[in-house]
Scaffold this active site. Structure first.
Site, PDB file in Angstrom:
ATOM      1  N   VAL A  91       0.810  -1.222   0.000  1.00 26.50           N
ATOM      2  CA  VAL A  91       0.000   0.000   0.000  1.00 26.50           C
ATOM      3  C   VAL A  91       0.846   1.276   0.000  1.00 26.50           C
ATOM      4  O   VAL A  91       0.286   2.374   0.027  1.00 26.50           O
ATOM      5  CB  VAL A  91      -1.032   0.007   1.151  1.00 26.50           C
ATOM      6  CG1 VAL A  91      -2.037  -1.126   0.972  1.00 26.50           C
ATOM      7  CG2 VAL A  91      -0.361  -0.101   2.506  1.00 26.50           C
ATOM      8  N   GLU A  92       2.167   1.133  -0.014  1.00 23.23           N
ATOM      9  CA  GLU A  92       3.073   2.273  -0.208  1.00 23.23           C
ATOM     10  C   GLU A  92       4.403   1.767  -0.736  1.00 23.23           C
ATOM     11  O   GLU A  92       4.894   0.728  -0.283  1.00 23.23           O
ATOM     12  CB  GLU A  92       3.374   3.022   1.114  1.00 23.23           C
ATOM     13  CG  GLU A  92       2.216   3.775   1.690  1.00 23.23           C
ATOM     14  CD  GLU A  92       2.583   4.566   2.942  1.00 23.23           C
ATOM     15  OE1 GLU A  92       3.761   4.950   3.094  1.00 23.23           O
ATOM     16  OE2 GLU A  92       1.676   4.792   3.757  1.00 23.23           O
ATOM     17  N   ASN A  93       4.960   2.545  -1.662  1.00 22.05           N
ATOM     18  CA  ASN A  93       6.297   2.282  -2.188  1.00 22.05           C
ATOM     19  C   ASN A  93       6.601   3.486  -3.074  1.00 22.05           C
ATOM     20  O   ASN A  93       5.694   4.054  -3.663  1.00 22.05           O
ATOM     21  CB  ASN A  93       6.283   0.969  -3.026  1.00 22.05           C
ATOM     22  CG  ASN A  93       7.582   0.713  -3.776  1.00 22.05           C
ATOM     23  OD1 ASN A  93       7.612   0.585  -5.006  1.00 22.05           O
ATOM     24  ND2 ASN A  93       8.659   0.599  -3.039  1.00 22.05           N
TER      25      ASN A  93
END
Ligand code: P53
EC number: 3.2.1.86
Length: 476
Positions: free
Chosen positions: A373-375
């Site tokens: 959900v984040e990168n």
């Protein structure tokens, strides 16, 4: 053949306080993000006692998404987003956090926002608590030091689940709950738990107590959510930074293992519904007599998560110190530089293989679907006179990470639900408060001092990511 499942959730991620602005409009209360000034790389953000005139609080206006969300979601749609991850600003719904009735104006804003997403078939993915609790809960109750916070959080969660039960299917409870494993730093305990330490306090014990209340609140929210809508998919959210040993020395190997336990026991509690025995042993040895009731343990057992959401930016490396016979982990003291990999301009190590390692490790440990959900890469971008932004470094970073995702899915059989790169539109950095640590596919004309037109521009990565989504990860 496609490299990702047909229903793969390609999208982007943000959080309310980092882009909405409108910090005191339509009844919104002051949140913990509203009392943090701008810092810089190596300069911590100041946490002020309330909002002080004349200071630079970048989240107050942020990128004014509150008034511009229609235009921005249209751009997400142009890239072909299947989903959009954001959070609900707790202080829009409960301005002080301890009211019994929610604010209708706040609820209405998210109705409009989710409707706007659904209009394009973009699935909202929603974090309940993303570094933005009402500031009143800090001054009045001491944040999550206080067991009362469980009920305040649950009032908020229940209201959101009820209100958006037909609009939102994917939820997460506490963003990067394990950041506070770095409790020597003031930032993570404040953003995770609303904790301000006083001189001489036992920071570590207080952190474990707060984390326990959050884990109970999360588990209870999962149970309540499933009662409200059995189709809900409710996940946890972990900051995944795998920790490597600095050398082949067995002491470093063991140190890396002990460090991993301290950063990731949170996931064990979320997924298995109980504390791993190494943590109970640790609490005993440290004489942390925590307030953990029999009823809490039942709640944890009941409310296990449906999937693991996690952020991945970087890997860590750790070295064992002679004096540390117990192999205790102190994130401020024990991390060392990994000579094999480069770092971003903000010193974050760039390690795409580490993502594949993480996907495999999480699968081995927990056997649950995973959701990245984040990168992303925080970098300085130059807006050209022609309105173009050539961010090939960002494309290169994302391409390398997606390549490792594809290998994890196809060669390792990892069950991966989706991918939402961080800050899909430029926004305020959480760690530094800077606007110029940019992650977006969309450039926002605003600088660190708050100057700019707020106009939006498509970067080169915008067109690139559009192709990635259209080809379901084939064209990188
Ligand atoms: P910024 C530290 C380590 C890993 C992720 O971070 C972190 C942090 C906190 O700085 O935060 C997550 O903006 C967080 C987002 C944040 C993003 O990573 O400091 O969930 O809110 O913006 C990137 O560059």
């Amino acid at each position: 053949m496609s490299r990702f499942p047909d229903n793969f959730l390609w999208g982007g991620a943000v959080s309310a306080h980092q882009l909405e602005g409108a910090w005191n409009e339509e009844g919104k209360g002051v949140s913990i993000a509203d009392v943090m000034t701008k810092g810089a790389h190596g300069v911590p953000r100041e946490i002020t006692e309330g909002v002080i005139e004349g200071k630079n609080y970048p989240n107050h206006e942020a990128i004014d998404f509150y008034h511009r969300y229609k235009e921005d979601i249209q751009l997400f749609n142009e890239m072909g987003f299947k989903c959009f991850r954001t959070s609900i600003a707790w202080s829009r719904i409960f301005p002080n956090g301890d009211e019994t009735e929610p604010s209708e104006e706040g609820l209405k804003f998210y109705d409009n926002l989710f409707d706007e997403c659904l209009k394009y078939g973009i699935e909202p993915v929603v974090t309940l608590s993303h570094f933005e609790m009402p500031y009143h809960l800090v001054t009045e109750y001491g944040g999550f030091r206080n067991r009362k916070l469980i009920d305040f959080f649950l009032n908020f969660a229940r209201v959101c689940f009820e209100r958006y039960k037909n609009k939102v299917k994917y939820w997460m409870t506490f963003n990067e709950i394990n950041n506070q494993a770095n409790f020597y730093n003031d930032f993570a305990p404040f953003t995770n738990s609303g904790i301000r330490y006083k001189e001489g306090e036992d920071r570590e014990r207080i952190m474990y107590q707060a984390a326990h209340y959050e884990l109970v609140a999360s588990a209870k929210a999962v149970t309540i959510g499933h009662e409200i809508n059995p189709d809900f998919q409710i996940g946890c959210m972990i900051a995944m930074c795998p920790i490597y040993p600095s050398t082949l020395h067995p002491k470093n190997m063991l140190m890396a293992q002990k460090a991993m336990q301290k950063r990731y026991y949170f996931t064990d509690v979320h997924v298995h519904g109980e504390y791993p025995v190494y943590m109970t042993k640790y609490f005993e040895r440290k004489r942390f007599y925590l307030d953990i009731t029999k009823e809490d343990l039942d709640v944890l057992k009941q409310g296990t998560v449906d999937y693991i959401g996690f952020s991945y930016y970087m890997s860590f490396a750790v070295s064992h110190k002679q004096s540390n016979e117990e192999y205790d982990y102190n994130e401020t003291r024990d991390l060392v530089k990994n000579e094999y990999i480069k770092a971003s301009d903000w010193g974050w190590p760039i390690d795409p293989e580490g993502l594949r390692y993480s996907l495999n490790w999480l699968t081995d440990m927990y056997r649950l679907p995973l959701f990245i959900v984040e990168n992303g890469l925080g970098a300085i971008d130059e807006l050209g006179a022609d309105g173009k932004i050539h961010d090939d470094y960002r494309i290169e970073y994302l391409r390398a990470h997606i390549e490792q995702m594809a290998r994890s899915v196809n060669e390792d059989g990892v069950d991966l639900m989706g991918y939402t790169p961080w800050g899909c539109i430029d926004l305020v950095s959480a760690g530094t408060g800077e606007m110029e640590k940019r992650y977006g596919f969309i450039y926002v004309d605003k600088d660190n001092e708050g100057n700019g037109t707020l106009e939006r521009y498509r970067k080169d990565s915008f067109y690139w990511y559009k192709e990635v989504i259209a080809s379901n990860g084939e064209k990188l």
